[in-house]
Design a protein around this motif. Structure first.
Motif, PDB file in Angstrom:
ATOM      1  N   LEU A  16      -4.816 -17.404 -32.880  1.00  0.00           N
ATOM      2  CA  LEU A  16      -4.430 -16.076 -33.347  1.00  0.00           C
ATOM      3  C   LEU A  16      -4.032 -15.183 -32.179  1.00  0.00           C
ATOM      4  N   ASN A  17      -4.754 -15.271 -31.075  1.00  0.00           N
ATOM      5  CA  ASN A  17      -4.433 -14.465 -29.906  1.00  0.00           C
ATOM      6  C   ASN A  17      -3.057 -14.806 -29.353  1.00  0.00           C
ATOM      7  N   VAL A  18      -2.745 -16.097 -29.263  1.00  0.00           N
ATOM      8  CA  VAL A  18      -1.447 -16.514 -28.734  1.00  0.00           C
ATOM      9  C   VAL A  18      -0.316 -16.049 -29.648  1.00  0.00           C
ATOM     10  N   VAL A  19      -0.498 -16.204 -30.956  1.00  0.00           N
ATOM     11  CA  VAL A  19       0.543 -15.789 -31.908  1.00  0.00           C
ATOM     12  C   VAL A  19       0.809 -14.293 -31.809  1.00  0.00           C
ATOM     13  N   VAL A  20      -0.249 -13.490 -31.812  1.00  0.00           N
ATOM     14  CA  VAL A  20      -0.069 -12.032 -31.754  1.00  0.00           C
ATOM     15  C   VAL A  20       0.554 -11.620 -30.419  1.00  0.00           C
ATOM     16  N   ASP A  42      -1.154  -8.020 -25.086  1.00  0.00           N
ATOM     17  CA  ASP A  42      -0.797  -8.799 -23.909  1.00  0.00           C
ATOM     18  C   ASP A  42      -1.886  -9.792 -23.508  1.00  0.00           C
ATOM     19  N   ILE A  43      -3.154  -9.457 -23.754  1.00  0.00           N
ATOM     20  CA  ILE A  43      -4.235 -10.361 -23.345  1.00  0.00           C
ATOM     21  C   ILE A  43      -4.270 -11.628 -24.196  1.00  0.00           C
ATOM     22  N   GLY A  44      -3.513 -11.636 -25.301  1.00  0.00           N
ATOM     23  CA  GLY A  44      -3.480 -12.826 -26.138  1.00  0.00           C
ATOM     24  C   GLY A  44      -2.925 -14.046 -25.442  1.00  0.00           C
TER      25      GLY A  44
END
Length: 333
Positions: A16-20, A42-44
């Protein structure tokens, strides 16, 4: 191999973090967003480091007990490549058909080269930018397979000290070798996963904790920013919660579900999502709604690929190999 639900939770958080991140920060860089940049996630981007730590744990676990290098290689191949080939082809097809002027189409030769998964080593363009992280994964698998074959997995602490020394030296002085082969940029996360495995299954002691601390230090030295300090601290804390059975409280079904579909979601979401968001953005002025629609659509596509392609193919390949009779050299009636 036992499937741990908490690992799916961690996979879901990472995915989810990478997608967002891609749909906010990365989309802004490539195409522009009209809303203030303070809303970018950005931290994703560091969800990938969490994936690497999970891989360290899982790969080390898969090499325990009765297995062989051949079985290990086959399981890794069947887990990675068929789904990857499907997702590469789907991405290639959709990006080329879209004829989006800001999405560079790929040639057949690039598509074929991408089937190797190591195209980035040779400077060949990825069909999707997210594929870069598969190279550290592959080299880690090869590294672990080599240690297994040499019967050196029992010497984890010695290997950890040598590997960490090389990683920190590379961060400080940029060693002229091993960036790919020895995973000197990301190895600290794979190694931390291995050490966390030893703690969880009572194979480690205080020395594992010290080495995990040095893994964290190596990650911060390689990425010397306050943001990385905070994000990596959070990732390591999540894993500590996991190994001490404190992550069950976070076993929220949506995260478990995202973990279940995380591999196809990771492989499919970026360029296809960009095409989709640019198309629907022409009709929907609210960019937050566009991002939400993009996330929901790509989760749906990833679930379809997981449910009807990835899992059936993996089931067939595993059953085909491990249901075949093994012969020990002499003819058996």
């Amino acid at each position: 191999m036992v499937r741990l639900k908490e690992l799916d939770v961690l996979r879901g958080i990472a995915a989810l973090n990478v997608v967002v991140f891609h749909y906010t920060s990365k989309f802004r860089i490539n195409f522009g967003h009209n809303y203030p940049s303070k809303f970018d996630w950005d931290i994703g981007r560091y969800g990938v480091e969490l994936f690497f730590m999970i891989s360290g744990f899982v790969i080390f676990m898969s090499l325990q007990g009765k297995t062989s290098l051949e079985d290990f290689a086959y399981k890794r191949f069947s887990r990675l490549y068929p789904t990857y080939w499907i997702c590469v082809f789907i991405t290639f097809l959709i990006v080329n058909i879209s004829q989006d002027p800001k999405m560079e189409p790929n040639s057949i030769s690039i598509l074929l080269m991408n089937m190797s998964m190591i195209q980035g080593v040779f400077g060949i363009k990825n069909v999707d930018g997210a594929y870069w992280s598969l190279i550290p994964e592959l080299f880690f698998y090869a590294f672990m397979g080599g240690l297994f074959q040499l019967k050196m997995l029992g010497k984890v602490r010695t290997i950890a000290v040598i590997w960490l020394t090389l990683m920190i030296s590379n961060s400080l002085f940029k060693l002229p070798f091993g960036a790919y082969l020895l995973n000197l940029q990301y190895g600290m996360f794979f190694l931390a996963g291995i050490l966390f495995y030893r703690i969880k299954f009572n194979e480690g002691d205080w020395r594992e904790h010290i080495l995990i601390g040095f893994c964290f230090l190596a990650g911060v030295i390689e990425n010397p920013t306050l943001i990385c300090l905070g994000v990596f601290f959070t990732i390591f804390c999540l894993f500590y919660l996991f190994v001490y059975d404190k992550l069950k409280v976070f076993a929220w079904k949506p995260f478990v579900f995202l973990g279940y579909i995380s591999y196809p979601l990771y492989l499919l979401h970026q360029n296809i999502g960009f095409v989709l968001m640019r198309k629907i953005g022409k009709y929907i002025p609210n960019e937050f709604l566009v991002i939400l629609i993009g996330i929901v659509c790509m989760i749906t596509v990833a679930w379809l690929v997981t449910r009807f392609l990835e899992k059936p193919i993996l089931h067939f390949l595993r059953n085909y190999r491990f249901s075949k009779p093994r012969y020990s050299g002499s003819f058996q009636k």
